[in-house]
Scaffold this motif. Sequence first.
Motif, short mmCIF file in Angstrom:
data_model
loop_
_atom_site.label_atom_id
_atom_site.label_comp_id
_atom_site.label_asym_id
_atom_site.label_seq_id
_atom_site.Cartn_x
_atom_site.Cartn_y
_atom_site.Cartn_z
N ASP A 299 2.36 0.33 -13.77
CA ASP A 299 2.96 0.93 -14.96
C ASP A 299 3.80 2.15 -14.61
N GLU A 300 4.06 2.33 -13.28
CA GLU A 300 4.92 3.39 -12.75
C GLU A 300 4.36 4.79 -13.05
N SER A 301 3.09 4.95 -12.78
CA SER A 301 2.44 6.25 -12.95
C SER A 301 1.40 6.46 -11.87
N LEU A 302 1.16 7.74 -11.59
CA LEU A 302 0.08 8.16 -10.70
C LEU A 302 -0.91 8.95 -11.54
N ARG A 303 -2.18 8.56 -11.48
CA ARG A 303 -3.21 9.26 -12.25
C ARG A 303 -4.25 9.83 -11.28
N PHE A 304 -4.61 11.08 -11.53
CA PHE A 304 -5.56 11.79 -10.67
C PHE A 304 -6.88 11.90 -11.41
N TRP A 305 -7.94 11.37 -10.82
CA TRP A 305 -9.26 11.31 -11.44
C TRP A 305 -10.24 12.16 -10.65
N LYS A 306 -11.03 12.96 -11.37
CA LYS A 306 -12.07 13.78 -10.73
C LYS A 306 -13.34 12.93 -10.60
N CYS A 307 -13.31 12.00 -9.67
CA CYS A 307 -14.41 11.02 -9.54
C CYS A 307 -15.65 11.61 -8.89
N PHE A 308 -15.47 12.46 -7.89
CA PHE A 308 -16.60 12.93 -7.09
C PHE A 308 -16.65 14.44 -7.06
N GLN A 309 -16.71 15.04 -8.26
CA GLN A 309 -16.77 16.49 -8.33
C GLN A 309 -18.05 16.99 -7.68
N THR B 219 -1.92 0.75 -17.80
CA THR B 219 -1.57 -0.44 -18.57
C THR B 219 -1.15 -1.60 -17.67
N ASP B 220 -1.13 -1.36 -16.38
CA ASP B 220 -0.83 -2.42 -15.40
C ASP B 220 -1.81 -2.28 -14.24
N ARG B 221 -1.75 -3.19 -13.31
CA ARG B 221 -2.72 -3.21 -12.22
C ARG B 221 -2.68 -1.94 -11.39
N VAL B 222 -3.84 -1.54 -10.87
CA VAL B 222 -3.93 -0.45 -9.90
C VAL B 222 -3.57 -1.05 -8.55
N VAL B 223 -2.41 -0.64 -8.02
CA VAL B 223 -1.92 -1.22 -6.77
C VAL B 223 -2.68 -0.66 -5.57
N ALA B 224 -2.90 0.66 -5.57
CA ALA B 224 -3.57 1.30 -4.43
C ALA B 224 -4.20 2.61 -4.89
N MET B 225 -5.10 3.14 -4.06
CA MET B 225 -5.76 4.42 -4.32
C MET B 225 -5.82 5.24 -3.03
N ALA B 226 -5.99 6.56 -3.20
CA ALA B 226 -6.14 7.46 -2.06
C ALA B 226 -7.09 8.58 -2.47
N LEU B 227 -7.78 9.15 -1.48
CA LEU B 227 -8.77 10.21 -1.70
C LEU B 227 -8.23 11.54 -1.19
N VAL C 206 -9.53 11.23 -6.77
CA VAL C 206 -8.96 9.94 -6.40
C VAL C 206 -7.66 9.76 -7.18
N VAL C 207 -6.59 9.42 -6.48
CA VAL C 207 -5.31 9.14 -7.13
C VAL C 207 -5.10 7.63 -7.12
N SER C 208 -4.68 7.11 -8.26
CA SER C 208 -4.42 5.68 -8.39
C SER C 208 -2.95 5.46 -8.71
N ALA C 209 -2.32 4.55 -7.97
CA ALA C 209 -0.93 4.17 -8.20
C ALA C 209 -0.92 2.82 -8.90
N ASN D 128 0.87 -1.19 0.00
CA ASN D 128 0.00 0.00 0.00
C ASN D 128 0.90 1.23 0.00
N PRO D 129 1.38 1.66 -1.19
CA PRO D 129 2.46 2.64 -1.25
C PRO D 129 2.05 4.11 -1.29
N ILE D 130 0.76 4.45 -1.15
CA ILE D 130 0.36 5.86 -1.20
C ILE D 130 -0.67 6.16 -0.12
N ASP D 131 -0.68 7.44 0.31
CA ASP D 131 -1.73 7.95 1.19
C ASP D 131 -1.74 9.46 1.10
N TRP D 132 -2.93 10.07 1.29
CA TRP D 132 -3.13 11.52 1.12
C TRP D 132 -3.53 12.09 2.47
#
Length: 454
Positions: free
Chosen positions: A421-431, A400-408, A415-418, A150-154
């Motif tokens: 594929d060695e990337s962090l993506r930030f999604w506006k899920c609950f605007q 392109t690879d599994r979502v290892v963990a997420m944080a809000l 929501v950020v997903s780690a 679980n490599p991320i937290d906000w």
Amino acid sequence: MSNFFDNVDIQFANSISCKTMPRWKRKAMQARNSGSQSHMNTPSKDQIRGDRFIPDRSAMNMESSHYKLLSGIVDAEATENDSNASGASSKILAFRQKAPKPKEGFQNDLRVMYTQRRATLKPKKSARFVPQAAERILDAPDLLSNFYVNPIDWSCENILCVALNDTAYLWNATNGTIAELCNLDSPGDYIASISWAQDGAHVALGTQSGFVQIWDITQQKQVREMSGHQSRVGALDWNNHVLSSGSQRGLIINSDVRIREHVVHELENHSQEVCGLKWSTNGRLLASGGNDNLVNIWTDMGDRRHTFTQHRAGVKALAWSPWANNVLATGGGTADGCIRFWNSTTGNCTGTIDTKSQITSLIWSKEYQEIVSGHGHNHNGLTIWKYPTFETVAELRGHTDRVVAMALSPDGETVVSASGDESLRFWKCFQSDPKRKAHESSARTKSVIAKTIR
């Protein structure tokens, strides 16, 4: 002489009656003639069975109707036989015929009026918009593609802590600055879990070697290192001053970070690695998921309340509902692929979603009654579900690879997903909806004023 005049009067009257007939008599004869002609085109009186709007008893089988009303549900075969035998006479209510069709070219003014009014009605509100593309993408080199980390937290101070192998970084979401927090000295060691304290000033790191470190962000230094585990610490979660940690050997330790002898409880019911830990919103219950397919619920006193065995793979994803303290969502691994919802009071499973994909993390929305799931193999994306109808709100793809963990994020919108594929993506899920927020704020203001007046 009198007889002669009488005969003349009779003959004169007869001649007049033959030539000119009284008007009333002529009208009566015309009415009789027209009635006899129309009689050929209209049905006989016994064929007309009552008025169109009034039931006609003669057209109904009262005994059969009375039986059907009192008998309730009738056998299908018996009903079919009865209808074939009795025909139209077995109807409970029998009417004459349908209303006559209007004349050609007739226009119903009321229908036009209602049609125009229907057009002015407001259209039905559609589902809320969720952007399908990530709002921001950050590179995360050396981020481990491991189901058990679980490599991320906000934090509540809007700072994201990310573990890239043996190094922890801090990304300030407000100004975009990046700082290195620490680097593990032992060769082969790496950071397996991260969890922020509620104050936003301290962060806990669980290592592969079995130690738990606590860092002060304001001073950028380590303030404590706690032992007790003999293997990887892949799960951490805070409950005020109590830090819970779960290890690869199935041991859970509740530590009071204020005292030297920090171990408060040792919880043992997992035979394999503890993959996930999550305290309830009120801090009274702790949920743990393990690679042994078990989900345990513990009290804050260290007692085990429930054990759920329905999952068919390791359980890492855990999330307590912010809307109800007794609702827990859990997600299973590849062989299971199900999100299950539990009532922690009764221990019952209240619902299941089969995602047909590995579930690595779950996060509830703070504003909407929705939950977002992060997926591994066969999906490698995020899915937003509506609760409790379990309808799909949106599917977010890009990894392109599994979502290892997420944080809000602290505002509850992003929501950020780690990913592996060695990337962090930030999604506006609950605007958030500005109108909804304004309405809620005004309602809170009114309630505060009401309490002040009382």
